[in-house]
Design an enzyme around this catalytic site. Structure first.
Site, PDB file in Angstrom:
ATOM      1  N   SER A  97       0.830  -1.206   0.000  1.00 54.69           N
ATOM      2  CA  SER A  97       0.000   0.000   0.000  1.00 54.69           C
ATOM      3  C   SER A  97       0.863   1.253   0.000  1.00 54.69           C
ATOM      4  O   SER A  97       1.887   1.335   0.676  1.00 54.69           O
ATOM      5  CB  SER A  97      -0.915  -0.003   1.236  1.00 54.69           C
ATOM      6  OG  SER A  97      -0.165  -0.114   2.426  1.00 54.69           O
TER       7      SER A  97
ATOM      8  N   LYS B   8       6.940   4.742   2.638  1.00 53.50           N
ATOM      9  CA  LYS B   8       6.005   5.444   1.770  1.00 53.50           C
ATOM     10  C   LYS B   8       5.567   6.744   2.434  1.00 53.50           C
ATOM     11  O   LYS B   8       5.299   6.787   3.639  1.00 53.50           O
ATOM     12  CB  LYS B   8       4.791   4.562   1.487  1.00 53.50           C
ATOM     13  CG  LYS B   8       5.132   3.264   0.752  1.00 53.50           C
ATOM     14  CD  LYS B   8       5.630   3.527  -0.660  1.00 53.50           C
ATOM     15  CE  LYS B   8       5.877   2.224  -1.404  1.00 53.50           C
ATOM     16  NZ  LYS B   8       6.212   2.450  -2.824  1.00 53.50           N
TER      17      LYS B   8
ATOM     18  N   ASP C 166       9.241   7.511  -0.626  1.00 50.59           N
ATOM     19  CA  ASP C 166       8.599   7.273  -1.921  1.00 50.59           C
ATOM     20  C   ASP C 166       7.182   7.843  -1.870  1.00 50.59           C
ATOM     21  O   ASP C 166       6.348   7.376  -1.101  1.00 50.59           O
ATOM     22  CB  ASP C 166       8.560   5.772  -2.191  1.00 50.59           C
ATOM     23  CG  ASP C 166       7.996   5.423  -3.563  1.00 50.59           C
ATOM     24  OD1 ASP C 166       7.556   6.336  -4.286  1.00 50.59           O
ATOM     25  OD2 ASP C 166       7.997   4.219  -3.901  1.00 50.59           O
TER      26      ASP C 166
ATOM     27  N   GLU D 262      11.536   9.580  -3.854  1.00 45.12           N
ATOM     28  CA  GLU D 262      11.209   8.816  -5.056  1.00 45.12           C
ATOM     29  C   GLU D 262       9.833   9.213  -5.580  1.00 45.12           C
ATOM     30  O   GLU D 262       8.905   9.412  -4.800  1.00 45.12           O
ATOM     31  CB  GLU D 262      11.239   7.330  -4.691  1.00 45.12           C
ATOM     32  CG  GLU D 262      10.916   6.383  -5.812  1.00 45.12           C
ATOM     33  CD  GLU D 262      11.062   4.946  -5.348  1.00 45.12           C
ATOM     34  OE1 GLU D 262      10.387   4.074  -5.932  1.00 45.12           O
ATOM     35  OE2 GLU D 262      11.844   4.693  -4.414  1.00 45.12           O
TER      36      GLU D 262
ATOM     37  N   GLU E 274      10.358   3.785 -12.055  1.00 47.87           N
ATOM     38  CA  GLU E 274       9.655   2.508 -12.036  1.00 47.87           C
ATOM     39  C   GLU E 274       8.467   2.477 -12.994  1.00 47.87           C
ATOM     40  O   GLU E 274       8.082   1.401 -13.452  1.00 47.87           O
ATOM     41  CB  GLU E 274       9.194   2.143 -10.625  1.00 47.87           C
ATOM     42  CG  GLU E 274       8.062   2.976 -10.064  1.00 47.87           C
ATOM     43  CD  GLU E 274       7.653   2.508  -8.675  1.00 47.87           C
ATOM     44  OE1 GLU E 274       6.585   1.884  -8.561  1.00 47.87           O
ATOM     45  OE2 GLU E 274       8.396   2.755  -7.719  1.00 47.87           O
TER      46      GLU E 274
ATOM     47  N   ASP F  18      12.957  -0.444 -14.320  1.00 47.51           N
ATOM     48  CA  ASP F  18      12.016  -1.525 -14.034  1.00 47.51           C
ATOM     49  C   ASP F  18      12.190  -2.586 -15.114  1.00 47.51           C
ATOM     50  O   ASP F  18      12.386  -2.259 -16.285  1.00 47.51           O
ATOM     51  CB  ASP F  18      10.580  -1.005 -14.027  1.00 47.51           C
ATOM     52  CG  ASP F  18       9.571  -2.064 -13.625  1.00 47.51           C
ATOM     53  OD1 ASP F  18       9.244  -2.135 -12.433  1.00 47.51           O
ATOM     54  OD2 ASP F  18       9.120  -2.819 -14.502  1.00 47.51           O
TER      55      ASP F  18
ATOM     56  N   HIS G 220      13.975  -0.739  -9.435  1.00 47.39           N
ATOM     57  CA  HIS G 220      12.702  -0.902  -8.729  1.00 47.39           C
ATOM     58  C   HIS G 220      12.389  -2.381  -8.617  1.00 47.39           C
ATOM     59  O   HIS G 220      12.568  -3.141  -9.559  1.00 47.39           O
ATOM     60  CB  HIS G 220      11.591  -0.203  -9.526  1.00 47.39           C
ATOM     61  CG  HIS G 220      10.206  -0.591  -9.114  1.00 47.39           C
ATOM     62  ND1 HIS G 220       9.334  -1.243  -9.971  1.00 47.39           N
ATOM     63  CD2 HIS G 220       9.541  -0.440  -7.949  1.00 47.39           C
ATOM     64  CE1 HIS G 220       8.183  -1.452  -9.340  1.00 47.39           C
ATOM     65  NE2 HIS G 220       8.278  -0.986  -8.120  1.00 47.39           N
TER      66      HIS G 220
ATOM     67  N   GLY H 256      10.132  -5.524  -5.802  1.00 46.03           N
ATOM     68  CA  GLY H 256       8.921  -5.784  -5.033  1.00 46.03           C
ATOM     69  C   GLY H 256       7.900  -6.497  -5.900  1.00 46.03           C
ATOM     70  O   GLY H 256       8.232  -7.229  -6.822  1.00 46.03           O
TER      71      GLY H 256
ATOM     72  N   GLU I  59      16.298  -2.748  -4.647  1.00 47.13           N
ATOM     73  CA  GLU I  59      15.178  -2.792  -3.717  1.00 47.13           C
ATOM     74  C   GLU I  59      14.842  -4.241  -3.368  1.00 47.13           C
ATOM     75  O   GLU I  59      14.919  -5.134  -4.212  1.00 47.13           O
ATOM     76  CB  GLU I  59      13.955  -2.116  -4.353  1.00 47.13           C
ATOM     77  CG  GLU I  59      12.765  -2.011  -3.407  1.00 47.13           C
ATOM     78  CD  GLU I  59      11.635  -1.156  -3.975  1.00 47.13           C
ATOM     79  OE1 GLU I  59      10.779  -0.742  -3.187  1.00 47.13           O
ATOM     80  OE2 GLU I  59      11.627  -0.908  -5.199  1.00 47.13           O
TER      81      GLU I  59
END
Length: 434
Positions: free
Chosen positions: A24, A218, A246, A272, A304, A327, A354, A356, A385
């Protein structure tokens, strides 16, 4: 021996991550998903590739892959290797589907899934992990894989060749360094926007104890909340560890500068995606502001969701970024990423990929290692990351130790998903979605 691609199978795979708040941020809350592609061959080797999406809409990317699949099905690997840019353009510049981009969005992401699957197949056939396969390719073959159309004002084939030739020097020593120490990383798992303060505190402590010395949070919620959460993380990691932020594009340019004026208190290493991903001049203005605000300690990072190599070209030319976040599958796969990595080296901007999501960590570790071994040749300012989600669904998942990625050893691009995971999480008929 000629190897022919005989089939293109596409799977809509989705994981129910939204409920727990995983992933999120200020603008996204969804179910991490992948448009997963398998290329069957007459040699029995299967190439795997995917593009990452965020739940609803994955079916659109799957449809785009199917619309492009005829450009891949029936081709031999030898034909593709002989004319790599012609092959790449058959996907990225399909004479009818290009209208839906051009070279951006769903069509380009579908291109990336197919192109990455071809490169995975090539590395598997060579019996090498992707990072080594790329790093050991002859300079002329790497340069021949790059589409220089629209970027020659920033990078020419001769300049790319010079960078890649120079990157051969000392490569064995750099491999030995990574085999010993691993590749630097940072974790984003501590600071999702949907996490309550105590969870942020607990996860930060866990990450620090596990060896992470660079963490990302975030921002983009209420400014007071952002600052409070940033203070919690900084208090836990101390003054010497890196804290990145970010905003996921949620701020206007002036709003970004105002908010970073307050957040500068906790000494951020980068901000970011501080504004809209396509706003080159906005990023440049923010970069100048945060440089002045922090005496150069904070920099702007983005990429990204940068649509293509032309966006990256402009970000570099405008001095809008101090960190390039490539990315693996937002753009048109390995071919386009090669152009971005080499451009970054020419402009002296470090690559911090990037990751995740679903499988992005698995993908980008190879790209970062290739950059270090053959292009950038330095670890200064370079990190990959890391997000501790969904790795168990891959045949060759990432491995970390003391906050660093360990070198992948299995042949290919680490993109192959476990068949049981595909069956369980296939949408809408998999058991996870019934």
């Amino acid at each position: 021996m000629s190897v022919r691609i005989t089939s293109v199978d596409v799977h809509d795979v989705r994981f129910p991550t939204a409920a727990a708040g995983d992933g999120s941020d200020a603008i996204n809350k969804g179910d991490y998903s992948a448009t997963y592609v398998e290329l069957g061959t007459d040699a029995g080797v299967v190439g795997a590739g995917f593009t990452f999406t965020n739940g609803r809409g994955n079916e659109i990317t799957c449809a785009a892959v199917r619309a492009l699949a005829h450009h891949v099905r029936g081709r031999t690997i030898e034909e593709i290797v002989a004319e790599p840019v012609t092959f790449w353009r058959s996907l990225s510049a399909d004479v009818q589907l290009r209208w839906l981009g051009p070279e951006k969005g769903v069509i380009h992401m579908a291109t990336g899934a197919l192109v990455n699957a071809v490169w995975d197949l090539r590395a598997k056939l060579a019996g090498r992990p992707m990072w080594r396969f790329l790093a050991e390719l002859p300079t002329e073959e790497l340069v021949a894989s790059i589409d220089f159309h629209h970027i020659t004002d920033a990078l020419t084939p001769d300049e790319a060749s010079a960078i890649l030739d120079k990157g051969r020097d000392g490569m064995a020593d750099r491999v030995a360094l990574l085999e010993r120490d691993g590749f630097p990383s940072y974790t984003t798992s501590v600071g999702w926007l949907g996490y309550p303060d105590e969870k942020v505190r607990a996860l930060t402590r866990e990450a620090y104890a596990a060896g992470w010395r660079a963490m990302k949070m975030k921002v983009g919620g209420p400014p007071a909340d952002d600052l409070r959460r940033a203070r919690i993380i900084r208090a836990e990691i101390g003054p010497d560890a890196l804290l990145m932020m970010d905003a996921n594009q949620v701020w206007d340019v002036d709003e970004a500068i105002t908010n970073m004026t307050a957040l500068a208190e906790v000494d951020p290493y980068w901000i970011e995606e501080p504004t809209h991903a396509d706003d080159i001049l906005g990023h440049a203005r923010i970069a100048r502001a945060v440089t002045e605000l922090t005496g150069g300690r904070c920099r702007v990072a983005t990429g990204e969701v940068a649509a293509n190599r032309v966006i990256f070209k402009q970000l570099l030319q405008a001095e809008a970024i101090g960190v390039m976040q490539i990315d693996a599958c937002r753009v048109g796969g390995v071919n386009e990423v090669l152009s971005e990595i080499v451009m970054a080296a020419k402009f002296g901007v470090p690559i911090c990929p990037h990751a995740g999501g679903v499988g992005l960590c698995e993908y980008v570790q190879h790209l970062a290692i290739f950059d270090f071994l053959r292009v950038g040749t330095s670890l200064d300012g370079r990190m990959v990351e890391y997000v501790d989600h969904l790795h168990e669904h891959f045949v060759d998942p990432v491995r970390t130790r003391d906050g660093r990625y360990l070198l992948p050893a299995a042949p290919g691009y680490s993109a192959t998903m476990r068949p049981e995971s595909i069956a369980e999480f296939r949408f809408p008929d998999g058991p996870a979605w019934r």
